[in-house]
Design a protein around this motif. Structure first.
Motif, PDB file in Angstrom:
ATOM      1  N   ARG A 113      10.198 -10.542   0.939  1.00  0.00           N
ATOM      2  CA  ARG A 113      10.067  -9.088   1.128  1.00  0.00           C
ATOM      3  C   ARG A 113       9.094  -8.485   0.128  1.00  0.00           C
ATOM      4  NH1 ARG A 113      15.855  -9.203   1.835  1.00  0.00           N
ATOM      5  NH2 ARG A 113      16.074  -8.595  -0.351  1.00  0.00           N
ATOM      6  N   GLU A 114       9.210  -8.892  -1.132  1.00  0.00           N
ATOM      7  CA  GLU A 114       8.312  -8.347  -2.152  1.00  0.00           C
ATOM      8  C   GLU A 114       6.882  -8.829  -1.937  1.00  0.00           C
ATOM      9  OE1 GLU A 114       8.877  -6.002  -4.309  1.00  0.00           O
ATOM     10  OE2 GLU A 114      10.973  -5.868  -3.648  1.00  0.00           O
ATOM     11  N   ARG A 117       5.465  -6.615   0.740  1.00  0.00           N
ATOM     12  CA  ARG A 117       5.177  -5.278   0.202  1.00  0.00           C
ATOM     13  C   ARG A 117       3.895  -5.281  -0.614  1.00  0.00           C
ATOM     14  NH1 ARG A 117       5.763  -2.665  -4.447  1.00  0.00           N
ATOM     15  NH2 ARG A 117       6.852  -4.397  -5.458  1.00  0.00           N
ATOM     16  N   GLU A 121       0.110  -3.417  -0.073  1.00  0.00           N
ATOM     17  CA  GLU A 121      -0.487  -2.543  -1.076  1.00  0.00           C
ATOM     18  C   GLU A 121      -1.839  -3.038  -1.566  1.00  0.00           C
ATOM     19  OE1 GLU A 121       2.335  -2.197  -4.217  1.00  0.00           O
ATOM     20  OE2 GLU A 121       3.763  -1.000  -3.049  1.00  0.00           O
ATOM     21  N   ARG A 196       6.106   3.491   6.383  1.00  0.00           N
ATOM     22  CA  ARG A 196       6.579   2.125   6.642  1.00  0.00           C
ATOM     23  C   ARG A 196       5.751   1.465   7.742  1.00  0.00           C
ATOM     24  NH1 ARG A 196      12.696   0.368   8.639  1.00  0.00           N
ATOM     25  NH2 ARG A 196      12.241  -1.840   8.930  1.00  0.00           N
ATOM     26  N   ARG A 199       2.354   0.529   6.381  1.00  0.00           N
ATOM     27  CA  ARG A 199       2.422  -0.685   5.554  1.00  0.00           C
ATOM     28  C   ARG A 199       2.506  -1.926   6.439  1.00  0.00           C
ATOM     29  NH1 ARG A 199       6.213   2.160   2.328  1.00  0.00           N
ATOM     30  NH2 ARG A 199       7.885   0.939   3.272  1.00  0.00           N
TER      31      ARG A 199
END
Length: 306
Positions: A113-114, A117, A121, A196, A199
Motif C-alpha cells: 500500500r505504501e 502511494r 506521488e 483518491r 492517485r
C-alpha cells in the motif's frame, strides 16, 4: 525440506484463515496460479513468499518449513536475496519479526500500500526502498524480508492495484441489473474526480510505462485489460439483450470505450486541477465524464421506442 510437507502446512494456515486460496493469494500479493501450483507440489514456495504467508497467517516461518528457529532465520535471510537456502548455505540472521500489533492486513500489504502511494506521488523510479521503509516505520531489511527485489515489489504493487480496482467495481455494481445504469457506474468509477481517483490513475499511468519495459508487468497489464474489457463487454452484451443498447459487437464496443477512457484520463491527469470556473485550459474530470456519456449515448444507447 519436503515440499509436500511445506504445502500441507501452508494449507493449514489458509484453512485457519477461513478464506479461499484465491483470497489468501490476494492477501500475500501473489498470482493465485502460483499459489495453486505450490500447493499442488509443481512449484516451490520462495523464501519471501513463506515469509509473507507466515506474517499474514500469524505463524513463525519455522513452523512452515518444519525446522528450528535457527533454520527459519536462514530461510528468512535468504529472502533478502531471493535465494532458497540449502543446508550448506550460511546466511545472516533474519531481521526481527514485526512487533505486535501488526499493521492492518499484515506487514506485506502495508508495504505494498505504501509503495503504491509513493508511486502515485513520485513515480516508481523515484521511490527508494528506504522511502518505503520510512513510510512503514520499519527497516529496509524488513522490506527485503518480504520482497527481496525491486521487480518483485513492483509486481506486487501492480497486482494489488488490479485486485483493488476489480473489487471496487464489483462492490459498486453489485445488485445493479440495468445494463445502462451499470455502464454509467463503471464510467463514474473511472473518472478521476477525487484525489483518491487521481492517485489511482497516476499509478496506472506510471505502471503503463513500466509495462513497455518489463515482461512481468507487461503480462500483468495484458491480464488486467483482458479482465477490464471483458467486464465492459459483458455489460454491453447484457444491454443489447435487454434492449438498452443497440445490436453492436460487444467486444469491439468495449475496446473503443476503454481506449477512450484511458485517453481522456491521461489528459485530465496532465491538467492541473483548479477551482470551478477557473478557466484552466485542458480536459477536466467533468468534461471527461460528459464526453464518455455522450459516446455511450451516440454509439450504444438504443433509440427510444416510438
Amino acid at each position: 525440506m519436503q515440499q509436500d510437507e511445506v504445502a500441507a502446512r501452508v494449507r493449514q494456515v489458509i484453512d485457519a484463515a477461513g478464506v479461499s486460496a484465491r483470497e489468501f493469494a490476494r492477501r500475500i500479493v501473489i498470482d493465485p496460479s502460483k499459489l495453486s501450483r505450490s500447493l499442488n507440489g509443481t512449484r516451490r514456495f520462495t523464501a519471501a513468499e513463506l515469509a509473507r504467508i507466515a506474517d499474514i497467517g500469524g505463524v513463525d516461518v519455522g513452523r512452515l518449513i518444519g525446522t528450528t528457529a535457527g533454520a527459519a532465520g536462514t530461510a528468512a535471510g535468504s529472502a533478502a536475496t531471493g535465494a532458497v537456502s540449502t543446508p550448506s548455505t550460511v546466511r545472516p540472521p533474519s531481521p526481527p519479526r514485526p512487533p505486535s500489533p501488526s499493521p492492518e492486513g499484515g506487514r506485506p500489504l502495508q508495504i505494498v500500500r505504501e509503495t503504491v502511494r509513493l508511486i502515485a506521488e513520485r513515480g516508481f523510479h523515484a521511490v527508494r526502498v528506504a522511502d518505503i521503509a520510512a513510510a512503514c516505520h520499519t527497516s529496509t531489511a524488513a522490506i527485503h524480508y518480504h520482497f527481496p527485489g525491486r521487480d518483485e515489489l513492483l509486481e506486487a504493487a501492480v497486482r494489488w492495484c488490479m485486485d483493488e480496482d476489480t473489487r471496487r467495481r464489483a462492490d459498486a455494481t453489485a445488485g445493479t441489473r440495468h445494463a445502462g445504469d451499470e455502464l454509467r457506474l463503471l464510467i463514474d468509477l473511472q473518472t478521476p474526480r477525487t484525489e483518491r481517483q487521481r492517485r489511482q490513475w497516476c499509478v496506472w499511468l506510471d505502471l503503463w510505462a513500466e509495462a513497455a519495459r518489463s515482461t512481468t508487468v507487461g503480462r500483468l497489464h495484458v491480464e488486467y485489460y483482458r479482465q477490464w474489457r471483458g467486464t465492459v463487454a459483458d455489460v454491453i452484451r447484457r444491454g443489447v439483450e435487454q434492449g438498452v443498447f443497440r445490436p453492436v459487437d460487444a467486444d469491439g464496443a468495449a475496446l473503443a470505450l476503454t481506449a477512450l477512457i484511458d485517453g481522456l484520463a491521461s489528459q485530465v491527469l496532465a491538467t492541473e486541477p483548479g477551482p470551478p470556473g477557473s478557466g484552466l485550459p485542458g480536459t477536466d474530470a467533468a468534461a471527461m465524464h460528459d464526453a464518455l456519456i455522450a459516446h455511450v449515448d451516440a454509439c450504444l444507447t438504443a433509440p427510444a421506442a416510438g
